[in-house]
Design an enzyme around this catalytic site. Structure first.
Site, mmCIF file in Angstrom:
data_model
loop_
_atom_site.group_PDB
_atom_site.id
_atom_site.type_symbol
_atom_site.label_atom_id
_atom_site.label_comp_id
_atom_site.label_asym_id
_atom_site.label_seq_id
_atom_site.Cartn_x
_atom_site.Cartn_y
_atom_site.Cartn_z
ATOM 1 N N SER A 116 -4.976 -10.425 -22.104
ATOM 2 C CA SER A 116 -5.059 -8.973 -21.998
ATOM 3 C C SER A 116 -4.583 -8.445 -20.662
ATOM 4 O O SER A 116 -4.552 -7.244 -20.454
ATOM 5 C CB SER A 116 -6.492 -8.505 -22.267
ATOM 6 O OG SER A 116 -7.375 -9.163 -21.400
ATOM 7 N N THR A 117 -4.230 -9.321 -19.733
ATOM 8 C CA THR A 117 -3.679 -8.861 -18.456
ATOM 9 C C THR A 117 -2.492 -9.737 -18.102
ATOM 10 O O THR A 117 -2.342 -10.847 -18.616
ATOM 11 C CB THR A 117 -4.706 -8.954 -17.300
ATOM 12 O OG1 THR A 117 -4.882 -10.327 -16.953
ATOM 13 C CG2 THR A 117 -6.032 -8.325 -17.658
#
Length: 198
Positions: free
Chosen positions: A9-10
């Site tokens: 997610s990053t």
């Protein structure tokens, strides 16, 4: 069939470790994707590979993830997803969290699940905050609250406070700020004025 799902997610995360662990767990097929911040909705545009993974699962299959928070979305979405898997007769395994719904004592598993939900939500909030701060820094913003008074407001405030009849309380009310804010702006730097505190 044992199906795995990996998600990052990053930009700092890498799915390689997750994929390795899913492979060790015996996954025959692995779906993986990058989720951009702001795409928190599990389906539709937020996580198409998770949606494909869920569609591929059949009764008797097993869904394996590295950690519960890899399912993304909100806590309520994760609970709904797990409930849906149970109703469809699909086993769920989260390797890191040691969750395995095929274990004989289902009650204990759900108790364990509930115990980690609070930790899951806390980690999601920390991740969102860090991502938001990183995005703000990238746009040149350093965070913190916007000043409550503009330069024009401060100048007008100083003029008002120069009047011996004017009180700090009245000025604070006029600018819709606290008395402490008035003191802060009238004693900054070398400028310090005697002001009526009535």
């Amino acid at each position: 069939m044992i199906i795995g799902y990996a998600r990052k997610s990053t930009h700092l995360q890498d799915v390689t470790h997750q994929v390795d662990e899913l492979t060790k767990a015996g996954c025959e097929q692995i779906y993986h994707e990058q989720i951009s911040r702001g795409g928190s909705k599990r389906a539709k545009n937020g996580a198409p590979e998770l949606e494909n993974c869920l569609k591929a699962l059949r009764e008797g299959d097993t869904l394996v993830v590295w950690a519960l928070d890899r399912l993304g979305g909100s806590l309520s979405q994760v609970i709904t997803l797990l409930d849906d898997l149970k109703k469809r007769g699909i086993t769920f395994i989260a390797i890191k969290d040691r969750i395995d719904t095929s274990a004989p004592v289902i009650g204990e598993i759900y108790t364990h699940l509930m115990a980690i939900f609070s930790n899951f939500e806390r980690n999601r909030n920390i991740e969102r905050t860090r991502s938001g701060l990183a995005a703000a820094r990238a746009r040149g913003r350093v965070g913190g609250r916007k000043p409550s008074l503009s330069e024009d407001d401060i100048n007008e405030m100083k003029i008002l406070l120069a009047d011996p009849e004017m009180t700090v309380g009245a000025v604070a009310k006029r600018f819709n700020v606290s008395r402490m804010t008035i003191y802060r702006y009238t004693t900054k730097g070398n400028h310090s004025e005697k002001i009526n505190d009535e």
